[in-house]
Design a protein around this motif. Structure first.
Motif, PDB file in Angstrom:
ATOM      1  N   LEU A   1     -14.800  -7.904 -44.159  1.00  0.00           N
ATOM      2  CA  LEU A   1     -13.965  -6.330 -44.411  1.00  0.00           C
ATOM      3  C   LEU A   1     -14.221  -5.481 -43.995  1.00  0.00           C
ATOM      4  O   LEU A   1     -13.727  -4.989 -43.601  1.00  0.00           O
ATOM      5  N   GLN A   2     -15.579  -5.326 -44.078  1.00  0.00           N
ATOM      6  CA  GLN A   2     -16.367  -4.300 -43.275  1.00  0.00           C
ATOM      7  C   GLN A   2     -16.273  -4.558 -41.772  1.00  0.00           C
ATOM      8  O   GLN A   2     -16.193  -3.305 -41.357  1.00  0.00           O
TER       9      GLN A   2
ATOM     10  N   HIS B   1     -12.507  -3.768 -40.832  1.00  0.00           N
ATOM     11  CA  HIS B   1     -12.664  -1.696 -40.546  1.00  0.00           C
ATOM     12  C   HIS B   1     -13.768  -1.734 -39.318  1.00  0.00           C
ATOM     13  O   HIS B   1     -12.921  -0.644 -38.612  1.00  0.00           O
TER      14      HIS B   1
ATOM     15  N   TRP C   1      -8.039   2.742 -44.204  1.00  0.00           N
ATOM     16  CA  TRP C   1      -9.044   3.072 -45.069  1.00  0.00           C
ATOM     17  C   TRP C   1      -8.838   3.054 -46.248  1.00  0.00           C
ATOM     18  O   TRP C   1     -10.077   2.579 -46.907  1.00  0.00           O
TER      19      TRP C   1
ATOM     20  N   VAL D   1      -8.391  -0.488 -46.705  1.00  0.00           N
ATOM     21  CA  VAL D   1     -10.106  -1.789 -47.462  1.00  0.00           C
ATOM     22  C   VAL D   1     -10.906  -1.186 -48.531  1.00  0.00           C
ATOM     23  O   VAL D   1     -11.357  -1.735 -49.475  1.00  0.00           O
TER      24      VAL D   1
ATOM     25  N   GLU E   1     -11.592  -3.625 -51.333  1.00  0.00           N
ATOM     26  CA  GLU E   1     -12.895  -4.400 -51.657  1.00  0.00           C
ATOM     27  C   GLU E   1     -13.221  -3.898 -53.274  1.00  0.00           C
ATOM     28  O   GLU E   1     -13.812  -4.834 -54.046  1.00  0.00           O
TER      29      GLU E   1
END
Length: 123
Positions: free
Chosen positions: A4-5, A8, A50, A53, A57
């Protein structure tokens, strides 16, 4: 599989590139309202992405711990979209409403395109 990071980070780079193009369009053309709306919508869209995301998490952490309650922040993202539209409506001499809404969708369009490209490369 991308984390995911990583997704992003790629999205931020692409969106900052697009924002730079929008700023150039705003500075160099007579379509200032349209490009200002795209900039406004893209900034709010980046903020929404943002939030998504961050909430994903948190959702993953709560889900792996076995807890029951988790949300993906739909209310915050919806309120942010309403705020972008409210700014565009309240300042029509500076921002175009339609381009602001299109700008809100740009991060999600980039996410879809990235997903399609990622799948095409790995199949």
């Amino acid at each position: 599989m991308q984390t995911l990071q990583e997704i992003h980070k790629k999205q931020k780079k692409a969106l900052f590139f697009l924002l730079a193009l929008f700023v150039l369009g705003w500075a160099l053309t007579d379509l200032k309202q349209i490009f200002a709306g795209l900039i406004l919508g893209s900034l709010f869209g980046l903020y929404n992405f943002w939030i998504l995301v961050r909430r994903m998490e948190r959702f993953d952490k709560i889900f792996t711990e076995g807890k029951k309650r988790a949300s993906l922040g739909m209310t915050m993202r919806f309120a942010s979209g309403v705020a972008a539209a409210a700014v565009a409506i309240s300042l029509p001499e500076h921002f175009n409403l339609v381009s602001s809404v299109i700008g809100l969708m740009i991060p999600y369009i980039l996410l879809l395109a990235d997903g399609i490209i990622f799948r095409a490369k790995n199949h």
